[in-house]
Structure formats: C-alpha cells, structure tokens
Design an enzyme around this catalytic site. Structure first.
Site, PDB file in Angstrom:
ATOM      1  N   GLN B 121       0.841  -1.074  -0.017  1.00  0.00           N
ATOM      2  CA  GLN B 121       0.119   0.097  -0.086  1.00  0.00           C
ATOM      3  C   GLN B 121       0.832   1.198   0.106  1.00  0.00           C
ATOM      4  O   GLN B 121       1.655   1.554   0.905  1.00  0.00           O
ATOM      5  CB  GLN B 121      -0.871  -0.045   1.279  1.00  0.00           C
ATOM      6  CG  GLN B 121      -1.640   1.154   1.337  1.00  0.00           C
ATOM      7  CD  GLN B 121      -2.498   1.141   2.730  1.00  0.00           C
ATOM      8  OE1 GLN B 121      -2.955   0.036   3.201  1.00  0.00           O
ATOM      9  NE2 GLN B 121      -2.554   2.103   3.516  1.00  0.00           N
ATOM     10  N   GLY B 122       0.882   1.853  -1.168  1.00  0.00           N
ATOM     11  CA  GLY B 122       1.584   3.262  -1.236  1.00  0.00           C
ATOM     12  C   GLY B 122       1.112   4.368  -0.855  1.00  0.00           C
ATOM     13  O   GLY B 122       0.519   5.205  -1.715  1.00  0.00           O
ATOM     14  N   SER B 124       1.904   6.508   2.404  1.00  0.00           N
ATOM     15  CA  SER B 124       2.686   7.592   3.112  1.00  0.00           C
ATOM     16  C   SER B 124       3.799   7.903   2.341  1.00  0.00           C
ATOM     17  O   SER B 124       4.364   7.124   1.582  1.00  0.00           O
ATOM     18  CB  SER B 124       2.918   6.949   4.518  1.00  0.00           C
ATOM     19  OG  SER B 124       2.091   6.686   5.344  1.00  0.00           O
ATOM     20  N   SER B 156       4.648  -1.527   3.729  1.00  0.00           N
ATOM     21  CA  SER B 156       4.831  -2.757   4.550  1.00  0.00           C
ATOM     22  C   SER B 156       4.948  -3.679   3.004  1.00  0.00           C
ATOM     23  O   SER B 156       4.087  -3.701   1.976  1.00  0.00           O
ATOM     24  CB  SER B 156       3.661  -3.171   5.316  1.00  0.00           C
ATOM     25  OG  SER B 156       3.740  -2.306   6.519  1.00  0.00           O
ATOM     26  N   GLU B 240      -8.883  -0.431   8.004  1.00  0.00           N
ATOM     27  CA  GLU B 240      -7.410  -0.793   8.373  1.00  0.00           C
ATOM     28  C   GLU B 240      -7.493  -0.453   9.953  1.00  0.00           C
ATOM     29  O   GLU B 240      -6.557  -1.119  10.676  1.00  0.00           O
ATOM     30  CB  GLU B 240      -6.342   0.144   7.741  1.00  0.00           C
ATOM     31  CG  GLU B 240      -5.007  -0.273   7.679  1.00  0.00           C
ATOM     32  CD  GLU B 240      -3.968   0.610   7.243  1.00  0.00           C
ATOM     33  OE1 GLU B 240      -4.550   1.693   6.680  1.00  0.00           O
ATOM     34  OE2 GLU B 240      -2.825   0.224   7.125  1.00  0.00           O
TER      35      GLU B 240
END
Lengths: 351, 375
Positions: B121-122, B124, B156, B240
């Site tokens: 997941q891109g 931040s 992550s 999340e």
C-alpha cells in the site's frame, strides 16, 4: 452469534435509563431531596426490577444476567440512590438455596468485600458489611456456614449489635457495618445446600452487575464532563477545543466503550456458561472495568478543574460510587490474582 | 443477545477445528524474524486452498459470501489452536470493492484473495505521514498511461509485492484533498526501486521505501474516478483501523498463550509483577475479542464504518502494547542480554501499532471532534 439487544432488552434499557435520569440525583444537592429519593425507590420497586433474580418456581431466575445488568448500568449512569444490586444478590442467593424471598434482604460480606461472609459459631467473630441495603433498614443479613464441602445459609440479627455507623464513602448506596458478636440464627426452610458451583455462579452475577454499574458510571460521568468541556470557557474559547483536553476525553470514551463490550459478555455468561467459566468472564470484565472506571473518573475531575475538586461538583459522587462498585466482589487486583491462580498455576504465598 | 454459535456457525467451527489441528504451521505470533513473511504467504495459500480464507467476501472473487461473524470464528479458532493469524487484506479488498469498476474487481480481487498476487500500500511519504493529503507523488497522464514519480515510505511488504495500491496527485491545481487518484501499479518494472527499511526490532523484510522514477501504469488501472483518491484512502484507513477486519485478536491471544505457558512451566520463578502483567494482557485480549463481536453484531443493523473505527483502533493499540509489555516483563533480564530474544522483538514490534494506520493522536482527534463533537 448476535450480541444485539432483543426487542424486550432494548425496551428495558430505554425504560431504565429514562427512569434513572428523571429520578436520579442530577446535582449533589438533590441527594438530600427526600421526596425525589422516595419516588426513585418506589419506582425501582414498582418496575419489578428487585425481583429479576427471584425464583420462577422451577429454580430458575425470572430474568437473566443480561437484563439484570441492563438495569444496573442504567442506575449507575445516573448515580441512582436506590438499592438494587444488594437486594438482587440476596434474592439470587436465597433462590439458589431454595429459600423463600425476603423483602429488604441483604448479604453480609467479609471485610475485603470480595466474598459472602462465612460464619462459624453462635456469634460473628469479625466485622462484616451489608452492602447496598434498602432504605427500609433490614433487621437481618445473610451469611453462609460451611457444612462439609457445601454451605448453608445463616441469618445475622442486626438489631442486637451496635451498628457500625462509619460515614458513607459512596453517597448513593448504604453500607452497614456489622460489629463482631452478631447472633447467628438458622434459616428455616432451606431446601438445598449451596455448592461451590452455586457460589461461583453467584459471584459471576456479582461481578457482572458491579461491572455493569461501573460502565454506567463511566457513561454518566463522561456525559456530564463532555458537556462541561463544551461549555466552560478559558482564553476566550471552550476548553473542549484544546487537544490536550480532547485527548483525555477521547481516551476515557474508548475505555468506557471497551468496558461495555466486556461487561456485556460477563452478563451473558452468568446464566449460560459453566460456573467456573462464568466467573472467569466476570473476573475479566471486573478487572477491566475497575481500572477503566478509576481512570475515567479521575479524568472527569481533572477536566472539571478547580470546580471538580469541590463537594458541589457531581463528579466525586460518580467516583465514590465507582470505588464501592470496584471493591465489591473484588477489585482489579483481586481479579488478576484470581485469574493467575486459574491460568498460571499456584505459587505459595503469592496466589 | 447471544454470544453462542448458530447451527451454521457451529458446523463451520466443527469443520475448521480438525483441519487446524492437522495444518497449524507453528509460526511465531508476529514478524520477529526475516523468514516470517515468506512462511506467512504459505499459510495464506493453505487457508485459501482449504476454503477457510476470504469467508465474508464474494464467492465470485474467491470468497465464501458468509456473514462477517465467520471471520470472528476463524480468528477464535486460530487463537485457540495457537495458529498464525489470517493475512490482513480486508482493507485492500474493501478499497477495491467499493471504488473499483467491475473490470478492476474482476482483474484484481481473485489474485489478492487467493494470495497468487501480493500487494503493498503506497500511501505515506517522507513529508506526508499524518497529513496524508499533502502527498507529493505525481501521476501524469501520457497517452493511455500515467507516469508516476515520487517517494513512498513505511510501505509494508513492498519487497515481495506484485502490485502497489498507490495514491498519487493527478491534478496539481485543485485543493489538496481533491487532486488525488488511486492506482494498481505493477511493481515489477524498471521505474521502481524498492529499498528495505530496518525496523527497531531488526526486521528488514517487512518495511520498505519505494522510489518511483518514471514508473508507468495503464490508465485503466485507476481505482475509482480521477480525483476520487482521498475517498478511496479513507475507505481503506477506516477498515485498516478495525480489529475485526485485521484478525489481530488471534495474534494477541497466541502471544498471551505463549507467555502463560512460560509462566506455568515454573510459576515460582516469576514475580507478582510479571504474573500481573500476563494476567492483565489476558484481560485486554478478552476485552478486544468481545468488542469485535459487539461491533460486528451492531453492523447487522446496518451501522456503517465511521469514526467509531478510531475507538476500535485505539483499543486494539492498547491491547497490542499491553501484550508487548507483558512479553518484555516475562522475559526479564534476558531482553537486555540477548537482542534476538523473541519477547523483546514482540515488544519492540508493538510500538508501531500506535503509528500505523493513523497515529493514536490522530484517532483521538477524530473521536473528540466527530464522536464527542468537541472542537
């Protein structure tokens, strides 16, 4: 699995909250309003809530731990000064022993307030305490007497003893100290001896109801405190606009919400799970709710500032009630010890 | 009100239990070594192949169309068996399901759910953490492709991912929340460089940073409409934040079970403080288990994901960090005599929970302003 209220439970919740809100003391001064107090006591009685754990006739209670906890939660939220959990716990114990219900019955506890007092002999040897007594002062309190591996009920005559008249910490429920030397009488007509399983289930109910009371206390004091933070101005703005204050209240809100989830489970466990499992669920709930309630009440006093440290501010009425509900049937430390004993093994001198 | 299984739930549990007894791979409870994620991938495949993964997701995409309570049962049984938690993909599945076109869903959900294709997941960036909408990675249209340039961090699983759920600025001239779009970007291409980031517990494979230098993504891989990226991101972060979605209860319960076993083996060797820490961790995990049941039940009334997710995230964070503290307490001086001490790594890993998925401070802001209406 579906943990939502049934229609009847939702209606009971709504009715109990409304009644407690209308007749509970909304200010410290209202605690001295005898007319209001009498109306509340009568309303709780007339609603039939004191009979929820009475015998239906076949040994089972009229209502489950869930309904009993719904009322406890509502009364806690409005710091309602009418006896409820005390009479219910007495009725539950009498039902398990197959003894006719007695009006204004109350159970005596040992000084740690964790367990029902166990007496041995013709007169009591230690100071014991009757908690959450009815407005009509009972002339007797129930204790238990060991008989082999089981227990029978005993009745302690209170009139014959000097009443320990210590000032009350909790301003909303009456604790009666019973000095050593109270005469111990037999209870006629006990149809069953109480087993350790009976006492485990009975404790499970006590843990569930005191946990539910604490959840109510947290919700009630947070309602008062959030409203205060939105209204009280400093530096020309509401103090609730400051992150420092917001974060304290947000944390307290989460503690209340988590407490509600675990207290709900404990109340369901009372009449559904085996005695040891039900008591373990009660221990977990009580450990969490007792710690949470202490923090929530302290936060509320802090957010009220100087006002929060005066007798006139209702915050301490909630805190005082939380302290008694925490200790009654054992506080977080007692529950952790109990859970350790069951889950981690016994250690001499530690458990 | 009933915490008991319905007949269908009981049947499912009875089917799951023997399978777990025979197939529990015995992984550590969290990523305390660099092999963990490789073996977690095998666990994902095993659960999926046996029909025990993606329970509440559509059959069409490889799920089982069951109520979410079945996920809770799975978590409970995983915890009881001391098995690893289920892979946490729910938030990506929700993001794609709610915002993606049918073509996007058909293309990406089956591989995501089966574990055949792996995702990171891109979101931040070095200068866009809590202030996510300030992100500066750009997506510039070029024919039927977008060209991506920028720098993502705290990503992550970026080292093993086939796809990146990327948030990029596609419209530089509008308000910062409005100019963002979401994409499924293929990770295996020359314009992407993945660099591992070493976490405080020494793990190098979970966390990464990803540099995009002229990476290309087909325009048809956009998830949602142009400019819908912020809404997509909010869907993802709200999911999340939910312990029921993530299945972490099983992970915490497994850790506590391990700590209890350690103490039970030699009760006299542990102090009152150590025993209290373990008992308190048990209390916290039990609270979260029941809280998840309550939340999922409330959802049967159609209560939507909203700011309440922030309450759940804070409770989950406190639980994870209480469990981490108990691990440290039980370990005692071993934690400072051996940096490979597993309880030490569990403790260090737990510190991330109050940052990932939105810091605890952000959650408290949301609770105070949107639930308590302070401000």
């Amino acid at each position: 699995m579906d943990t939502r209220d049934t229609a009847e439970q939702a209606e009971l919740r709504r009715a109990a909250r409304q009644l407690a809100r209308e007749l509970g003391p909304s200010t410290v001064g209202a605690l001295d309003d005898a007319t209001r107090h009498a109306r509340l006591v009568a309303a709780v009685r007339d609603a039939g809530w004191l009979e929820l754990r009475d015998d239906t006739g076949d040994g089972s209670p009229l209502a489950s731990g869930v309904e009993a906890a719904i009322v406890a939660d509502a009364l806690g939220a409005s710091v309602a000064d009418a006896a409820y959990t005390g009479p219910l716990m007495a009725a539950d114990l009498l039902r398990r022993a197959g003894v006719e219900r007695a009006d204004h019955a109350v159970v005596a506890f040992s000084g740690a307030l964790v367990d029902a007092a166990v007496v041995d002999g013709a007169r009591t040897a230690e100071a014991i305490y009757a908690i959450d007594c009815s407005a009509e002062q009972p002339d007797s309190a129930y204790a238990i007497v060991a008989e082999g591996a089981e227990y029978r009920l005993a009745r302690l005559r209170l009139a014959d003893t000097s009443n320990g008249a210590a000032p009350q910490t909790d301003l909303t429920r009456t604790v009666r100290g019973i000095a050593p030397g109270a005469p111990v009488d037999d209870v006629p007509g006990q149809r069953r001896l109480l087993t350790t399983d009976d006492l485990a289930h009975w404790s499970a109910l006590g843990l569930a109801l005191t946990s539910a009371d604490l959840v109510g206390v947290m919700r009630g004091i947070l309602d008062v405190t959030v409203a205060y933070a939105a209204e009280r101005q400093q530096y020309g703005v509401a103090i609730g606009s400051f992150q420092a204050v917001q974060h304290l209240l947000a944390e307290a809100w989460c503690l209340m919400d988590g407490s509600q989830s675990i207290a709900l489970y404990a109340s369901w466990a009372v009449d559904t799970l085996e005695p040891d499992e039900a008591r373990a669920a009660g221990r977990v709930a009580k450990a969490y709710c007792a710690r949470a309630a202490r923090q929530v009440c302290e936060t509320a006093i802090q957010v009220h500032g100087g006002i929060g440290n005066t007798w006139e501010c209702i915050a301490h009425v909630y805190l005082r009630r939380a302290l008694l509900s925490s200790h009654w049937f054992g506080d977080d430390g007692d529950q952790l010890r109990g859970l350790q004993h069951e889950r981690l093994g016994a250690v001499d001198g530690l458990s | 009100m009933d915490f008991r299984d319905s007949p269908a739930e009981a049947e499912f549990r009875a089917r799951l239990r023997p399978w777990l007894a025979a197939n529990n791979p015995g992984l550590p409870s969290s990523s305390t070594d660099d092999e963990y994620w490789a073996r977690q991938a095998e666990w994902h495949t095993a659960l999926y192949d046996a029909g025990f993964f993606g329970l509440s997701w559509p059959t069409r995409y490889g799920g089982h169309d069951l109520p979410t309570v079945f996920d809770v049962i799975l978590d409970e049984e995983l915890a009881a068996a001391g098995a690893p938690p289920r892979p946490s993909l729910g938030y990506l599945v929700q993001g794609i399901s709610r915002h993606g076109s049918d073509a996007i869903k058909d293309r990406f959900l089956p591989g995501l759910i089966s574990g055949q294709e792996r995702w990171c997941q891109g979101f931040s960036e070095p200068d866009a953490g809590s202030d996510l909408a300030a992100l500066r990675t750009t997506g510039t249209i070029d024919g039927d492709e977008y060209v991506i340039n920028g720098h993502k961090i705290w990503t992550s699983y970026s080292d093993v991912a086939d796809w990146c759920f990327l948030l990029a600025r596609t419209e530089p001239d509008v308000a910062k929340h409005k100019g963002l779009s979401a994409f499924a970007v293929p990770m295996h291409q020359p314009g992407i460089e993945q660099r591992p980031l070493r976490m405080i517990n020494g793990i190098t494979t979970e966390f990464g940073q990803v540099l995009f230098d002229g990476a290309r993504v087909p325009a048809q891989n956009m998830i949602g409409a142009p400019g819908e990226g912020w809404r997509v991101a909010m869907t993802i972060v709200s999911h999340e934040r939910e312990p029921g979605e993530l299945g972490y209860v099983a992970r915490y319960a497994k850790t506590v079970k391990g700590l209890e076993k350690t103490v039970r083996a030699d009760p006299g060797a542990f102090s009152t403080e150590q025993r209290d820490a373990v008992a308190w961790a048990h209390v916290q995990v039990e609270m979260l288990r029941r809280h998840v049941c309550r939340r999922l039940s409330e959802r049967l009334d159609g209560v939507e994901h909203g700011p309440g997710g922030s309450i759940d995230k804070l409770l989950m964070t406190w639980v994870e960090q209480t469990v981490g503290a108990a691990a440290l307490a039980v370990s005692g001086s071993r934690s400072v005599l051996d940096a490979d001490d597993e309880p030490l790594k569990v403790y260090l890993y737990s510190r991330a929970q109050s940052v990932m998925g939105g810091t605890s401070q952000i959650q408290k802001n949301i609770i105070a302003t949107r639930i308590l209406k302070l401000g």
